[in-house]
Design a protein around this motif. Sequence first.
Motif, PDB file in Angstrom:
ATOM      1  N   PHE A 140      29.219  80.090  -1.717  1.00  0.00           N
ATOM      2  CA  PHE A 140      28.457  78.922  -1.962  1.00  0.00           C
ATOM      3  C   PHE A 140      27.316  78.718  -1.058  1.00  0.00           C
ATOM      4  N   VAL A 141      26.195  78.337  -1.431  1.00  0.00           N
ATOM      5  CA  VAL A 141      25.006  77.960  -0.541  1.00  0.00           C
ATOM      6  C   VAL A 141      24.332  76.628  -1.109  1.00  0.00           C
ATOM      7  N   GLY A 142      24.393  75.812  -0.063  1.00  0.00           N
ATOM      8  CA  GLY A 142      23.765  74.492  -0.253  1.00  0.00           C
ATOM      9  C   GLY A 142      22.403  74.502   0.025  1.00  0.00           C
ATOM     10  N   ILE A 143      21.271  74.030  -0.551  1.00  0.00           N
ATOM     11  CA  ILE A 143      19.935  73.778  -0.098  1.00  0.00           C
ATOM     12  C   ILE A 143      19.653  72.443   0.468  1.00  0.00           C
ATOM     13  N   SER A 144      19.497  72.537   1.973  1.00  0.00           N
ATOM     14  CA  SER A 144      19.210  71.263   2.718  1.00  0.00           C
ATOM     15  C   SER A 144      17.855  70.893   2.776  1.00  0.00           C
ATOM     16  N   SER A 145      17.423  70.747   3.892  1.00  0.00           N
ATOM     17  CA  SER A 145      16.030  70.455   4.461  1.00  0.00           C
ATOM     18  C   SER A 145      15.545  70.405   5.734  1.00  0.00           C
ATOM     19  N   ILE A 146      14.614  70.719   6.360  1.00  0.00           N
ATOM     20  CA  ILE A 146      14.311  70.688   7.762  1.00  0.00           C
ATOM     21  C   ILE A 146      14.409  69.195   8.102  1.00  0.00           C
ATOM     22  N   ALA A 147      14.288  68.465   7.005  1.00  0.00           N
ATOM     23  CA  ALA A 147      14.307  66.701   7.237  1.00  0.00           C
ATOM     24  C   ALA A 147      15.792  66.384   7.753  1.00  0.00           C
ATOM     25  N   ALA A 148      16.631  67.428   7.772  1.00  0.00           N
ATOM     26  CA  ALA A 148      17.971  67.132   8.148  1.00  0.00           C
ATOM     27  C   ALA A 148      18.283  67.175   9.545  1.00  0.00           C
ATOM     28  N   SER A 149      17.194  68.050  10.292  1.00  0.00           N
ATOM     29  CA  SER A 149      17.258  68.462  11.509  1.00  0.00           C
ATOM     30  C   SER A 149      16.355  67.733  12.427  1.00  0.00           C
ATOM     31  N   ASN A 150      15.074  67.674  11.894  1.00  0.00           N
ATOM     32  CA  ASN A 150      13.835  67.091  12.709  1.00  0.00           C
ATOM     33  C   ASN A 150      13.320  65.711  11.997  1.00  0.00           C
ATOM     34  N   GLY A 164      23.707  64.865   5.988  1.00  0.00           N
ATOM     35  CA  GLY A 164      25.174  64.898   5.379  1.00  0.00           C
ATOM     36  C   GLY A 164      25.394  66.370   4.523  1.00  0.00           C
ATOM     37  N   VAL A 165      24.527  66.956   3.831  1.00  0.00           N
ATOM     38  CA  VAL A 165      24.915  68.242   3.149  1.00  0.00           C
ATOM     39  C   VAL A 165      25.321  69.202   4.217  1.00  0.00           C
ATOM     40  N   ASP A 166      24.473  69.302   5.356  1.00  0.00           N
ATOM     41  CA  ASP A 166      24.508  70.189   6.301  1.00  0.00           C
ATOM     42  C   ASP A 166      26.107  70.297   6.809  1.00  0.00           C
ATOM     43  N   HIS A 167      26.540  68.981   7.039  1.00  0.00           N
ATOM     44  CA  HIS A 167      27.888  68.821   7.788  1.00  0.00           C
ATOM     45  C   HIS A 167      28.970  69.388   6.532  1.00  0.00           C
ATOM     46  N   LEU A 168      28.796  68.920   5.550  1.00  0.00           N
ATOM     47  CA  LEU A 168      29.680  69.247   4.234  1.00  0.00           C
ATOM     48  C   LEU A 168      29.608  70.732   4.396  1.00  0.00           C
ATOM     49  N   MET A 169      28.551  71.577   4.219  1.00  0.00           N
ATOM     50  CA  MET A 169      28.527  73.097   4.160  1.00  0.00           C
ATOM     51  C   MET A 169      29.504  73.554   5.223  1.00  0.00           C
ATOM     52  N   MET A 170      29.315  73.000   6.391  1.00  0.00           N
ATOM     53  CA  MET A 170      30.186  73.339   7.691  1.00  0.00           C
ATOM     54  C   MET A 170      31.784  72.999   7.626  1.00  0.00           C
ATOM     55  N   LEU A 171      32.126  71.877   7.036  1.00  0.00           N
ATOM     56  CA  LEU A 171      33.396  71.481   6.613  1.00  0.00           C
ATOM     57  C   LEU A 171      33.819  72.483   5.760  1.00  0.00           C
ATOM     58  N   ALA A 172      33.294  72.650   4.512  1.00  0.00           N
ATOM     59  CA  ALA A 172      33.863  73.459   3.844  1.00  0.00           C
ATOM     60  C   ALA A 172      34.216  74.862   3.975  1.00  0.00           C
ATOM     61  N   ALA A 173      33.116  75.643   4.998  1.00  0.00           N
ATOM     62  CA  ALA A 173      33.387  76.765   5.589  1.00  0.00           C
ATOM     63  C   ALA A 173      34.583  77.017   6.202  1.00  0.00           C
ATOM     64  N   ASP A 174      34.731  76.000   6.764  1.00  0.00           N
ATOM     65  CA  ASP A 174      36.042  75.730   7.900  1.00  0.00           C
ATOM     66  C   ASP A 174      37.138  75.649   7.162  1.00  0.00           C
ATOM     67  N   GLU A 175      37.008  74.920   5.893  1.00  0.00           N
ATOM     68  CA  GLU A 175      38.467  74.890   5.114  1.00  0.00           C
ATOM     69  C   GLU A 175      38.703  76.002   4.233  1.00  0.00           C
ATOM     70  N   GLN A 180      38.666  83.108   1.484  1.00  0.00           N
ATOM     71  CA  GLN A 180      37.630  84.137   1.385  1.00  0.00           C
ATOM     72  C   GLN A 180      36.300  83.596   0.566  1.00  0.00           C
ATOM     73  N   VAL A 181      36.127  82.349   0.708  1.00  0.00           N
ATOM     74  CA  VAL A 181      35.016  81.510   0.354  1.00  0.00           C
ATOM     75  C   VAL A 181      34.153  81.271   1.474  1.00  0.00           C
ATOM     76  N   ARG A 182      32.912  81.805   1.413  1.00  0.00           N
ATOM     77  CA  ARG A 182      31.992  81.723   2.446  1.00  0.00           C
ATOM     78  C   ARG A 182      31.089  80.570   2.116  1.00  0.00           C
ATOM     79  N   VAL A 183      30.801  79.578   2.869  1.00  0.00           N
ATOM     80  CA  VAL A 183      29.782  78.433   2.641  1.00  0.00           C
ATOM     81  C   VAL A 183      28.715  78.295   3.667  1.00  0.00           C
ATOM     82  N   ASN A 184      27.545  78.483   3.228  1.00  0.00           N
ATOM     83  CA  ASN A 184      26.316  78.303   4.167  1.00  0.00           C
ATOM     84  C   ASN A 184      25.304  77.546   3.674  1.00  0.00           C
ATOM     85  N   GLY A 185      24.406  77.005   4.407  1.00  0.00           N
ATOM     86  CA  GLY A 185      23.199  76.067   4.033  1.00  0.00           C
ATOM     87  C   GLY A 185      21.975  76.494   4.373  1.00  0.00           C
ATOM     88  N   ILE A 186      20.907  76.266   3.865  1.00  0.00           N
ATOM     89  CA  ILE A 186      19.603  76.641   4.055  1.00  0.00           C
ATOM     90  C   ILE A 186      18.847  75.472   4.095  1.00  0.00           C
TER      91      ILE A 186
END
Length: 278
Positions: A140-150, A164-175, A180-186
């Motif tokens: 699963f790949v979620g498209i975020s934005s540089i506006a999330a960090s800067n 919030g999308v960024d944190h959701l990607m990290m939470l889902a990756a951990d769970e 064998q489900v990988r979750v990352n964001g861009i």
Amino acid sequence: MSLSARISFADRSYLVTGGGSGIGKAVAAGLAAAGAHVLIVGRGAERLAAVAAELGDTVRPLPTDVTDEDGVAAAVAAAQDSTGRLHGVVHCAGGSQTIGPLTQMDSEAWRRTVDLNVNGTMYVLKHAARALVRGGGGSFVGISSIAASNTHRWFGAYGVTKAGVDHLMMLAADELGPSQVRVNGIRPGLTRTELVAPVLDTPQIAEDYRLSTPLPRVGEVDDVADLALFLLSDAASWITGQIINVDGGQGLRRGPDFTAMLEPAFGADGLRGVVGPQ
């Protein structure tokens, strides 16, 4: 196994939200060219149909509003029709209905943006993850934005919800890792799409982006889509929980200055939070 074999998508099924334009369309095109079956979803039925016709028989359109959970569940089910399972998702649907100083924010527009970017992402992830787990794994790949960090002054709910999308990607990756489900964001930087055309057409803002970006060009949708395709592929089988910038290096510096666009509407005092008597 060769790298080319590990990035093959032949006879696999994928869901791409926001697939009618921009980054989503570029992802769908890349997947289709590599032999995948792709379901593209979005709000615009005519645009989706035109993109599907352009990209070929393995791309199917399904008008869907990601803020409608039942519609999302139906889209996830439909994405599995071609092969009997879901192999991956690229969630591009999102946007903003707010801009301007926080002190003058339209609260209803704020809520709609939260609903689209946070709740919509959760619905897609929730139902797609169920299918990916049942199928033995996937990406699963979620498209975020540089506006999330800067910080992007006067962007309203957009950067907040993308964080919030960024944190959701990290939470889902951990769970979901044990299944064998990988979750990352861009996090894309300034990327040439229809939505950013007014920015590129405003000389002061375009120049400010240039000054705050180490690589001297605007991003293209394929820059983002190429990373999304890699993260979907077997070549990225040990990558999860990552939020990766595709921004020409802008994350090293700062967010843009939109004073030239917004000061005529809100005034210099308004941009620093001044509001008259209510």
